[in-house]
Design an enzyme around this catalytic site. Structure first.
Site, mmCIF file in Angstrom:
data_model
loop_
_atom_site.group_PDB
_atom_site.id
_atom_site.type_symbol
_atom_site.label_atom_id
_atom_site.label_comp_id
_atom_site.label_asym_id
_atom_site.label_seq_id
_atom_site.Cartn_x
_atom_site.Cartn_y
_atom_site.Cartn_z
ATOM 1 N N ALA A 16 1.224 39.856 3.246
ATOM 2 C CA ALA A 16 0.538 39.615 4.155
ATOM 3 C C ALA A 16 1.166 38.110 5.160
ATOM 4 O O ALA A 16 1.435 37.775 5.700
ATOM 5 C CB ALA A 16 -0.914 39.031 4.341
ATOM 6 N N ASN A 20 -4.435 36.479 -2.272
ATOM 7 C CA ASN A 20 -3.000 36.706 -3.922
ATOM 8 C C ASN A 20 -1.524 36.769 -3.353
ATOM 9 O O ASN A 20 -0.934 36.578 -3.633
ATOM 10 C CB ASN A 20 -3.308 38.860 -3.365
ATOM 11 C CG ASN A 20 -4.320 39.041 -4.208
ATOM 12 O OD1 ASN A 20 -5.016 38.933 -5.727
ATOM 13 N ND2 ASN A 20 -5.592 39.687 -4.129
ATOM 14 N N HIS A 32 -1.198 32.591 7.726
ATOM 15 C CA HIS A 32 -1.114 31.800 6.929
ATOM 16 C C HIS A 32 -0.053 31.037 7.117
ATOM 17 O O HIS A 32 1.244 31.491 7.789
ATOM 18 C CB HIS A 32 -0.721 32.740 5.900
ATOM 19 C CG HIS A 32 -1.448 33.592 4.892
ATOM 20 N ND1 HIS A 32 -3.034 33.936 4.492
ATOM 21 C CD2 HIS A 32 -1.591 35.363 5.804
ATOM 22 C CE1 HIS A 32 -3.248 34.387 4.182
ATOM 23 N NE2 HIS A 32 -2.814 35.606 4.702
HETATM 24 N N1 LIG Z 1 -0.437 41.113 -1.644
HETATM 25 C C1 LIG Z 1 -0.802 40.448 -0.949
HETATM 26 O O1 LIG Z 1 -0.268 39.904 0.500
HETATM 27 C C2 LIG Z 1 -2.192 40.979 -0.681
HETATM 28 C C3 LIG Z 1 -3.272 41.877 -1.244
HETATM 29 N N2 LIG Z 1 -4.193 42.337 -1.429
HETATM 30 C C4 LIG Z 1 -5.400 42.863 -2.314
HETATM 31 O O2 LIG Z 1 -4.399 44.181 -2.511
HETATM 32 C C5 LIG Z 1 -6.047 45.561 -2.694
HETATM 33 C C6 LIG Z 1 -6.049 46.295 -2.514
HETATM 34 O O3 LIG Z 1 -6.241 45.920 -1.140
HETATM 35 P P1 LIG Z 1 -7.319 46.812 0.159
HETATM 36 O O4 LIG Z 1 -7.007 48.069 0.599
HETATM 37 O O5 LIG Z 1 -7.360 46.148 1.251
HETATM 38 O O6 LIG Z 1 -8.940 46.646 -0.767
HETATM 39 P P2 LIG Z 1 -9.993 47.599 -0.354
HETATM 40 O O7 LIG Z 1 -11.298 47.037 -0.602
HETATM 41 O O8 LIG Z 1 -9.970 48.159 0.911
HETATM 42 O O9 LIG Z 1 -9.743 48.751 -1.067
HETATM 43 C C7 LIG Z 1 -10.042 48.685 -2.825
HETATM 44 C C8 LIG Z 1 -9.627 50.255 -3.789
HETATM 45 O O10 LIG Z 1 -9.252 49.750 -5.206
HETATM 46 C C9 LIG Z 1 -10.557 50.707 -6.105
HETATM 47 N N3 LIG Z 1 -11.061 49.775 -6.933
HETATM 48 C C10 LIG Z 1 -10.969 48.560 -7.012
HETATM 49 N N4 LIG Z 1 -10.948 48.220 -8.567
HETATM 50 C C11 LIG Z 1 -10.686 49.060 -8.889
HETATM 51 C C12 LIG Z 1 -10.616 49.357 -10.120
HETATM 52 N N5 LIG Z 1 -10.680 48.582 -11.301
HETATM 53 N N6 LIG Z 1 -10.346 50.695 -10.617
HETATM 54 C C13 LIG Z 1 -10.413 51.823 -9.598
HETATM 55 N N7 LIG Z 1 -10.487 51.703 -8.266
HETATM 56 C C14 LIG Z 1 -10.539 50.691 -7.857
HETATM 57 C C15 LIG Z 1 -12.646 50.298 -4.601
HETATM 58 O O11 LIG Z 1 -13.301 51.360 -4.745
HETATM 59 C C16 LIG Z 1 -11.940 50.228 -3.157
HETATM 60 O O12 LIG Z 1 -11.871 51.454 -2.821
HETATM 61 C C17 LIG Z 1 -6.860 43.964 -3.024
HETATM 62 O O13 LIG Z 1 -6.722 43.724 -4.567
HETATM 63 C C18 LIG Z 1 -6.228 43.252 -2.427
HETATM 64 O O14 LIG Z 1 -7.152 41.446 -2.459
HETATM 65 C C19 LIG Z 1 -4.967 42.516 -0.097
HETATM 66 C C20 LIG Z 1 -3.836 41.790 1.077
HETATM 67 C C21 LIG Z 1 -2.916 41.430 0.741
HETATM 68 O O1 LIG Z 2 -4.208 40.260 3.621
HETATM 69 C C1 LIG Z 2 -4.358 38.535 3.563
HETATM 70 O O2 LIG Z 2 -4.501 37.470 4.790
HETATM 71 C C2 LIG Z 2 -4.058 38.101 2.417
HETATM 72 C C3 LIG Z 2 -4.763 38.192 1.937
HETATM 73 O O3 LIG Z 2 -5.894 39.172 2.022
HETATM 74 C C4 LIG Z 2 -4.424 38.575 -0.535
HETATM 75 O O4 LIG Z 2 -3.314 37.352 0.157
HETATM 76 O O5 LIG Z 2 -5.138 39.001 -0.655
#
Ligand SMILES: NC(=O)C1=CN([C@@H]2O[C@H](COP(=O)(O)OP(=O)(O)OC[C@H]3O[C@@H](n4cnc5c(N)ncnc54)[C@H](O)[C@@H]3O)[C@@H](O)[C@H]2O)C=CC1
Ligand SMILES: O=C([O-])CC(=O)C(=O)O
EC number: 1.4.1.21
Length: 271
Positions: free
Chosen positions: A124, A192, A222
């Site tokens: 992001a 993250n 951000h």
């Molecule tokens: N690197 C970046 O810039 C960003 C990273 N993220 C991270 O990416 C990941 C996914 O984000 P979203 O799709 O928005 O989250 P979300 O909450 O919409 O989906 C996550 C899914 O993973 C499943 N899950 C969680 N832990 C699990 C496990 N140990 N085993 C199996 N399934 C599991 C949940 O049941 C859910 O369906 C999160 O950790 C979030 O914090 C989100 C936004 C930005």
């Molecule tokens: O999506 C965003 O704005 C950032 C976020 O949640 C993450 O880095 O985990």
């Protein structure tokens, strides 16, 4: 064709699978997994072309080229070392898990020993390109200021532990200031990006993070400031939150898709 398996059928996982399904990403969606079967079913119902198998990651890593993690920091521990052992490349969204030095070291060593690639998308934020270039010389400081509407911080361990009532915040409120190492543990689903920034720059202890709850906002903002031998730069992105998960910005999904488009394309142009 690149054979992909995916863990995490939520917001980002669904965007990725749809992009494979509609041909935006040229790859085969071989298998998916989520600990919540409702999320699996919801994701499957959005696909028109692919009917990926639903299987535990321990089984799918024997069949695929690349494991995509878009689940949680806990999932990184559960699946990434095993995938690398099985000679799978991996793409990781829950980058905050790398604040654990032991896990970070293990993943780097396993990737090297098994000749695998570990992909961490920009997610992001914007500005990682400049930080990577600048890092060939000394970097003096890296600061991330994240502002989200209060509901974009709901459920974070720090909010719960400190009994912060997000509904009562009625102005711009700094709720956390500290090193990235603490930020990603206190807000594992919110910053993250602080981990990605730390890895690209000066590490988890020196990278400073400020988290602001701001009820006046509708977007996740951000701002990154970097100072070093090269000079200084500031980037700012105003992200539209994902409709299905306000914590995650839509740009994070698009960044995951862009990374997969690049990995899956045999034709690479430019430096
Ligand atoms: N690197 C970046 O810039 C960003 C990273 N993220 C991270 O990416 C990941 C996914 O984000 P979203 O799709 O928005 O989250 P979300 O909450 O919409 O989906 C996550 C899914 O993973 C499943 N899950 C969680 N832990 C699990 C496990 N140990 N085993 C199996 N399934 C599991 C949940 O049941 C859910 O369906 C999160 O950790 C979030 O914090 C989100 C936004 C930005
Ligand atoms: O999506 C965003 O704005 C950032 C976020 O949640 C993450 O880095 O985990």
């Amino acid at each position: 064709m690149l054979k992909i398996g995916l863990i995490g059928c939520g917001t980002i996982g669904t965007s990725i699978c749809k992009a494979i399904d509609d041909g935006t990403i040229e790859a085969e969606l071989f298998a998916i997994y989520d600990r919540n079967m409702d999320d699996v079913d919801k994701l499957l119902s959005t696909l028109k072309r692919y009917k990926p198998q639903v299987m535990e990651t321990s089984a799918m890593i024997k069949e695929i080229d690349l494991l995509v993690e878009c689940a949680s920091q806990g999932a990184v521990y559960e699946v990434i070392p095993a995938a690398l052992h099985a000679h799978c490349d991996v793409m990781i969204m829950s980058v905050g898990a790398f604040a654990d030095e032991k896990l970070h070291k293990t993943i780097r060593e396993l990737a090297k020993d098994n000749n695998c690639k570990v992909y961490l998308p920009s997610g992001a934020i914007v500005g990682l390109d400049g930080l990577k270039s600048a890092s060939s010389e000394e970097i003096y400081s890296v600061t991330l200021t994240t502002q989200k509407p209060p509901r974009g911080l709901a459920g974070a361990p720090y909010i719960i532990r400190n009994k912060i009532d997000l509904d009562k915040i009625n102005g711009r409120n700094v709720i956390f200031e500290g090193p990235a190492s603490e930020a990603v543990k206190a807000f594992p689903a919110n910053v993250n990006v602080a981990a990605t920034l730390s890895i690209a720059g000066i590490g988890f202890e020196k990278t400073k993070v400020k988290i602001v709850a701001n009820p006046a906002l509708t977007r996740n903002i951000h701002e990154i400031s970097v100072e070093g031998v090269f000079g200084e730069f500031t980037t700012r992105v105003e992200n539209v939150p994902s409709p299905t998960n306000p914590k995650s910005s839509y740009l994070a999904s698009l960044s995951a898709i862009a990374t997969l488009k690049k990995i899956s394309n045999p034709f690479q142009i430019g430096t």
